[in-house]
Scaffold this motif. Structure first.
Motif, PDB file in Angstrom:
ATOM      1  N   UNK A 136     -54.857  14.572 -10.267  1.00  0.00           N
ATOM      2  CA  UNK A 136     -54.433  13.304 -10.442  1.00  0.00           C
ATOM      3  C   UNK A 136     -55.251  12.671  -9.302  1.00  0.00           C
ATOM      4  N   UNK A 137     -55.953  11.580  -9.551  1.00  0.00           N
ATOM      5  CA  UNK A 137     -56.751  10.956  -8.387  1.00  0.00           C
ATOM      6  C   UNK A 137     -56.231   9.304  -8.415  1.00  0.00           C
TER       7      UNK A 137
ATOM      8  N   UNK B  63     -55.537   8.843  -2.981  1.00  0.00           N
ATOM      9  CA  UNK B  63     -54.745  10.365  -3.052  1.00  0.00           C
ATOM     10  C   UNK B  63     -55.528  11.405  -4.044  1.00  0.00           C
ATOM     11  N   UNK B  64     -55.656  12.625  -3.714  1.00  0.00           N
ATOM     12  CA  UNK B  64     -55.794  13.486  -4.872  1.00  0.00           C
ATOM     13  C   UNK B  64     -54.749  14.645  -4.965  1.00  0.00           C
TER      14      UNK B  64
ATOM     15  N   UNK C   4     -48.352   5.312 -10.972  1.00  0.00           N
ATOM     16  CA  UNK C   4     -48.938   6.673 -11.439  1.00  0.00           C
ATOM     17  C   UNK C   4     -48.263   6.691 -12.858  1.00  0.00           C
ATOM     18  N   UNK C   5     -46.951   6.329 -13.285  1.00  0.00           N
ATOM     19  CA  UNK C   5     -46.366   6.750 -14.415  1.00  0.00           C
ATOM     20  C   UNK C   5     -46.561   5.578 -15.584  1.00  0.00           C
TER      21      UNK C   5
ATOM     22  N   UNK D 196     -57.511   2.401  -9.007  1.00  0.00           N
ATOM     23  CA  UNK D 196     -57.543   3.040 -10.109  1.00  0.00           C
ATOM     24  C   UNK D 196     -56.914   4.341  -9.893  1.00  0.00           C
ATOM     25  N   UNK D 197     -56.015   4.764 -11.160  1.00  0.00           N
ATOM     26  CA  UNK D 197     -55.147   5.919 -11.362  1.00  0.00           C
ATOM     27  C   UNK D 197     -55.683   6.695 -12.438  1.00  0.00           C
ATOM     28  N   UNK D 198     -56.153   7.920 -12.136  1.00  0.00           N
ATOM     29  CA  UNK D 198     -56.541   8.910 -13.166  1.00  0.00           C
ATOM     30  C   UNK D 198     -55.621  10.271 -13.309  1.00  0.00           C
ATOM     31  N   UNK D 199     -54.956  10.213 -14.314  1.00  0.00           N
ATOM     32  CA  UNK D 199     -54.416  11.424 -14.694  1.00  0.00           C
ATOM     33  C   UNK D 199     -54.930  12.415 -15.720  1.00  0.00           C
TER      34      UNK D 199
END
Ligand SMILES: Nc1ncnc2c1ncn2[C@@H]1O[C@H](COP(=O)(O)OP(=O)(O)OP(=O)(O)O)[C@@H](O)[C@H]1O
Length: 317
Positions: free
Chosen positions: A1-2, A29-30, A54-55, A64-67
């Motif tokens: 998760x980034x 955060x990572x 994030x959800x 950005x949010x990368x899952x």
């Protein structure tokens, strides 16, 4: 998760009366696969705001949010397939029984009825919820309801679990059941866990790494041990007076200037040498007669947090 440079501002009111709260102010955060990662911080720090982005439930202003390789800002609907989310609020499942809430979550996650029923039964057994399986969530105690919601979150395994204060209101047995369930999923499926918590004791025991969030920013990110090293060498002395503190004793009067005083409890953070002198001073004569209890402790994550400049005098709710 980034997560990169996440910013989220809430606006309320209109015109001249409008106010803005920058709840997330450039958070990055990572989180690695299989990690139990914690977000620790005082009320209003911006933890739930971060988690809701994030959800996929809340859109960031920017960042950005990368899952697992998916861009969640562009495709928020994908989040539900990647993660199980236990929010702070009790859910729309409230009118259902514990068993049906778990089964329904499985169905919503694409399991067949038989699969959902089987998975729900397994999770209820695992968490010791069978005796209350037939009771509606709305009629349970706060801790029981929380555990039932956690059970539902686990049905239809997801590679990522996002848990916002999962153990609030739970007794020690329920709490242990939660952490065993988390551990098992990590060991068997490599599940990644993001955990929001206020409970520093829990944070110290279950987290691999922790980000300290304050005023919408990450002010530190390390292992619990790494954060505690910030206050290495300091100890905490807690004094509890029977009634009024004996301010006629010069050492006690001097101590009041530097202690954090909460009713009858005084807390001082200091070097081991000074703590020894203080203990000697308060365990003799009139000071000792006025003392109800005292403890000397090595630094906790909470001490590390305070050293980092956290506000609100601590993390406890
Ligand atoms: N829907 C909203 N509208 C306006 N302001 C909000 C909203 N939700 C949160 N805030 C504000 O944003 C800030 C961050 O709130 P958030 O709920 O993310 O904090 P938190 O760290 O999760 O707190 P807690 O530990 O109490 O759950 C707070 O100042 C809060 O008052």
């Amino acid at each position: 998760m980034a997560v990169r440079d996440l910013v989220r501002t809430y606006r309320s009111g209109r015109g001249a009366a409008a106010t803005e709260i920058r709840a997330n102010d450039g958070i990055s955060l990572t989180v690695r696969q299989g990690e139990v990662f914690g977000l620790l911080g005082p009320n209003g720090a911006g933890k739930s705001t971060l988690v809701r982005q994030l959800t996929g439930l809340l859109r960031p202003d920017s960042g950005s949010v990368e899952l697992l390789g998916h861009d969640i800002v562009r495709h928020p609907e994908r989040a539900a397939r990647l993660l199980g989310y236990l929010g702070q609020e009790s859910t729309a499942l409230d009118e259902l029984t514990v068993a049906l809430a778990a089964e329904t979550t499985g169905r919503l996650r694409g399991l067949t009825r038989a699969q959902a029923r089987g998975a729900a039964a397994d999770v209820l057994t695992e968490l010791g919820l069978e005796p209350i399986a037939a009771r509606p969530l709305a009629k349970l105690s706060g801790g029981q309801r929380r555990l039932a919601c956690f059970a539902a979150t686990l049905v239809g395994e997801r590679p990522l679990l996002v848990l916002d204060e999962p153990t609030t209101g739970m007794d020690p047995v329920a709490r242990r059941a939660v952490w065993s369930a988390v551990d098992r999923r990590r060991a068997e499926h490599g599940t990644t866990v993001l955990l929001v918590t206020h409970n520093v004791i829990e944070a110290e025991t279950v987290l691999d790494r922790v980000a300290v969030v304050d005023d919408g920013r990450v002010i530190a990110c390390d292992t619990p041990g790494g954060l505690k090293a910030l206050v290495d060498g300091d100890v905490r002395l807690d004094l509890v007076w029977r009634d009024e503190a004996p301010l006629g004793v010069p050492a006690v009067a001097a101590l009041r200037e530097r202690a954090e005083c909460t009713g009858r409890r005084w807390t001082v953070r200091t070097t081991p040498e000074q703590a020894r002198e203080l203990v000697a001073a308060v365990t003799t004569g009139p000071a000792f007669a006025a003392l109800d209890d005292f403890t000397l402790a090595t630094p906790s994550l909470e001490d590390a947090y305070l050293k980092l400049g956290g506000r609100h005098g601590g993390l406890a709710k």
